[in-house]
Design a protein around this motif. Structure first.
Motif, short mmCIF file in Angstrom:
data_model
loop_
_atom_site.label_atom_id
_atom_site.label_comp_id
_atom_site.label_asym_id
_atom_site.label_seq_id
_atom_site.Cartn_x
_atom_site.Cartn_y
_atom_site.Cartn_z
N GLN A 51 -1.24 0.60 9.87
CA GLN A 51 -2.46 -0.75 9.79
C GLN A 51 -2.38 -0.98 11.40
O GLN A 51 -1.36 -1.32 12.03
CB GLN A 51 -1.84 -1.84 8.90
N HIS A 85 -9.39 8.95 6.98
CA HIS A 85 -8.94 9.41 5.86
C HIS A 85 -7.32 9.98 5.96
O HIS A 85 -6.89 10.00 7.23
CB HIS A 85 -9.71 10.88 5.69
N HIS A 99 -1.29 7.84 5.97
CA HIS A 99 -2.46 7.22 5.28
C HIS A 99 -2.76 5.83 6.01
O HIS A 99 -1.85 5.22 6.65
CB HIS A 99 -2.11 6.66 3.87
N SER A 100 -4.00 5.56 6.09
CA SER A 100 -4.46 4.27 7.03
C SER A 100 -4.78 3.28 5.91
O SER A 100 -5.49 3.61 4.83
CB SER A 100 -5.49 4.56 7.99
N SER A 101 -4.58 2.24 6.48
CA SER A 101 -5.23 0.99 5.59
C SER A 101 -6.68 0.57 5.89
O SER A 101 -7.18 -0.22 4.96
CB SER A 101 -4.38 -0.35 5.78
N ASP A 102 -7.10 1.10 6.95
CA ASP A 102 -8.50 1.12 6.96
C ASP A 102 -9.35 2.41 6.36
O ASP A 102 -9.10 3.68 6.82
CB ASP A 102 -8.81 1.24 8.39
N GLU A 103 -9.93 2.45 5.45
CA GLU A 103 -10.73 3.05 4.75
C GLU A 103 -11.80 4.19 5.66
O GLU A 103 -12.10 5.13 5.06
CB GLU A 103 -11.54 2.61 3.36
N ARG A 104 -11.96 3.66 6.82
CA ARG A 104 -12.83 4.68 7.58
C ARG A 104 -11.94 5.94 8.02
O ARG A 104 -12.77 6.90 8.35
CB ARG A 104 -13.27 3.95 8.80
N LEU A 157 0.80 -1.26 0.00
CA LEU A 157 -0.06 0.19 0.04
C LEU A 157 0.93 1.32 0.20
O LEU A 157 0.64 2.21 -0.57
CB LEU A 157 -0.97 0.11 1.36
N VAL A 215 0.74 4.35 -2.58
CA VAL A 215 0.46 5.75 -2.41
C VAL A 215 1.64 6.52 -2.63
O VAL A 215 1.51 7.53 -3.23
CB VAL A 215 0.11 5.76 -0.83
#
Length: 418
Positions: free
Chosen positions: A131, A87, A80-85, A23, A27
């Motif tokens: 993550q 931002h 960035h987060s691997s969890d789409e919740r 990921l 990115v």
């Protein structure tokens, strides 16, 4: 002093690390150079007393916040987060960093950056991907794990030197940026835990005494499904209880001195608890405090005693004795500190009836998780009872690996070069 971010073996699975590395490449169009891991924690006993300066007894979990990152040549942090919740967040490091809106996860990223900029004038940021497999807002310190992970990454890149206990204190101070007046337990155990062990965490200064968890003991985490978000609507309730504890300490200490019972003014709970027997303190305080202040005071001083007694029971491998203190702790949190809920009380009862020798809410309360203790040979019975009698009755069979799992006492945080 030793380097906080000294490389150690990184926990976690290869597939998980590979996922966030991939990921990162997507990115940022390049490869990460470092990995940092900071575990969540479960507090076995000693709730709402760390911010009163009294020892607690947590252990780090196998679940952790992990960041792969690459240093930048400027003061920008982009995560960035691997969890789409959640931002992506981006900001510039500096001592005057402004907080985003209340409840924003990015404030936990900003918090250590602001603290380290103020203390050490750090100048270098990073690009990173986060993550985490720690359940969010469940009382398992998912937010403090992010603070620790980001703090360690920045410390490593900016050659910040601090003893582990000192760094834990810095990260606890950093989290005040979010608005929660916590103690230092979450940061200390996440940074300093050892495999197979819980730790008595003492304060002022922060120090850890590691205690090996007996092989036959099994701690089970069960999420009630109620959100326990300290940075949200419950923050005022959390902070109010801390204020009541501080007011009670001042009133009791002042009156003890004025009546000639003590020779000096006790400025901390450890001093006060060491000076007089618990029952004497409770009798003395009853007519001096309001009802709510007295309930908070009673929880603090009795919970402090339960921590010490429970540690002795673990050292003696007395599982039923330890479980009894867990049960008493939950009763106090429910009745005196008033941070339990009907769901937490129910899941505690289901665990006990299913074969646990002890069960209690863990974390700040108002929702979140319960920790239950069982003999390892009975763990399957407890897990089964919780699944059938709590989760299936509520139609919450999905994501069971997140809601219900065995806690593995794990090592603390680490940074390593990829």
């Amino acid at each position: 002093m030793g380097r906080v971010a000294a490389p150690r073996i990184l926990g976690g699975t290869c597939s998980r690390v590979s996922c966030i590395e991939d990921l990162f490449k997507e990115v940022f169009n390049c490869s990460p150079t470092h990995r940092v891991r900071a575990p969540g924690r479960v507090n076995l006993i000693g709730e709402h007393i760390d911010y009163n300066g009294l020892p607690v007894f947590p252990m780090a979990l196998q679940r952790a916040a992990r960041i792969v990152f690459r240093p930048r040549n400027d003061r920008i942090v982009a995560l960035h987060s691997s969890d789409e919740r959640f931002h992506p967040v981006e900001f510039e490091i500096g001592p005057e960093i402004e907080r985003w809106s209340q409840g924003s996860w990015g404030n936990y990223v900003k918090a250590p950056a602001k603290e380290l900029a103020y203390r050490f004038e750090i100048q270098r940021g990073f690009d990173g991907v986060l993550q985490s497999d720690i359940p969010v807002a469940a009382g398992l310190s998912s937010s403090s794990a992010i603070v620790n992970a980001v703090g360690l990454a920045l410390a490593h890149l900016n050659d910040v030197l601090a003893e582990p206990g000192e760094f834990a204190g810095l990260m606890a101070e950093a989290e005040l940026f979010v608005g929660t007046r916590g103690g230092g337990m979450d940061q200390a155990i996440s940074l300093g835990a050892k495999d197979h062990s819980a730790a008595k965490v003492s304060f002022n200064p922060i120090r850890l005494q590691h205690v090996t968890v007996p092989d036959g003991w099994c701690f089970i985490i069960a999420d009630s499904g109620e959100v326990a978000e300290k940075s949200g609507s419950r923050q005022a309730e959390y902070n109010l209880r801390r204020t009541k504890c501080e007011e009670a300490l001042h009133i009791i200490s002042t009156n003890l001195l004025e009546q000639g019972i003590t020779e000096g003014l006790h400025e901390s709970y450890p001093e006060l608890c060491a000076s007089l027997d618990t029952e004497v303190l409770l009798d003395f305080s009853e007519n001096l405090l309001t009802a709510s202040e007295h309930r908070c005071f009673r929880h603090v001083v009795t919970e402090a005693g339960r921590v010490e007694a429970a540690i002795e029971r673990m050292l003696a491998a007395d599982i039923r004795g330890f479980g009894a203190y867990m049960n008493a702790s939950h009763d106090s949190l429910k009745t005196d500190y008033q941070v339990s809920t009907e769901a937490l009380d129910e899941i505690v009862q289901v665990a006990r009836e299913g074969g646990a020798v002890g069960a209690r809410l863990t974390g700040a309360g108002f929702g979140g998780c319960v920790v239950a203790l069982a003999e390892r040979r009975r763990a399957r019975d407890v897990l089964g009872a919780l699944q059938v009698e709590y989760y299936e009755r509520r139609g919450r069979e999905n994501r069971m690996n997140e809601r219900l799992f065995i806690a593995v006492p794990s090592r603390g945080a680490s940074v390593r070069v990829i």
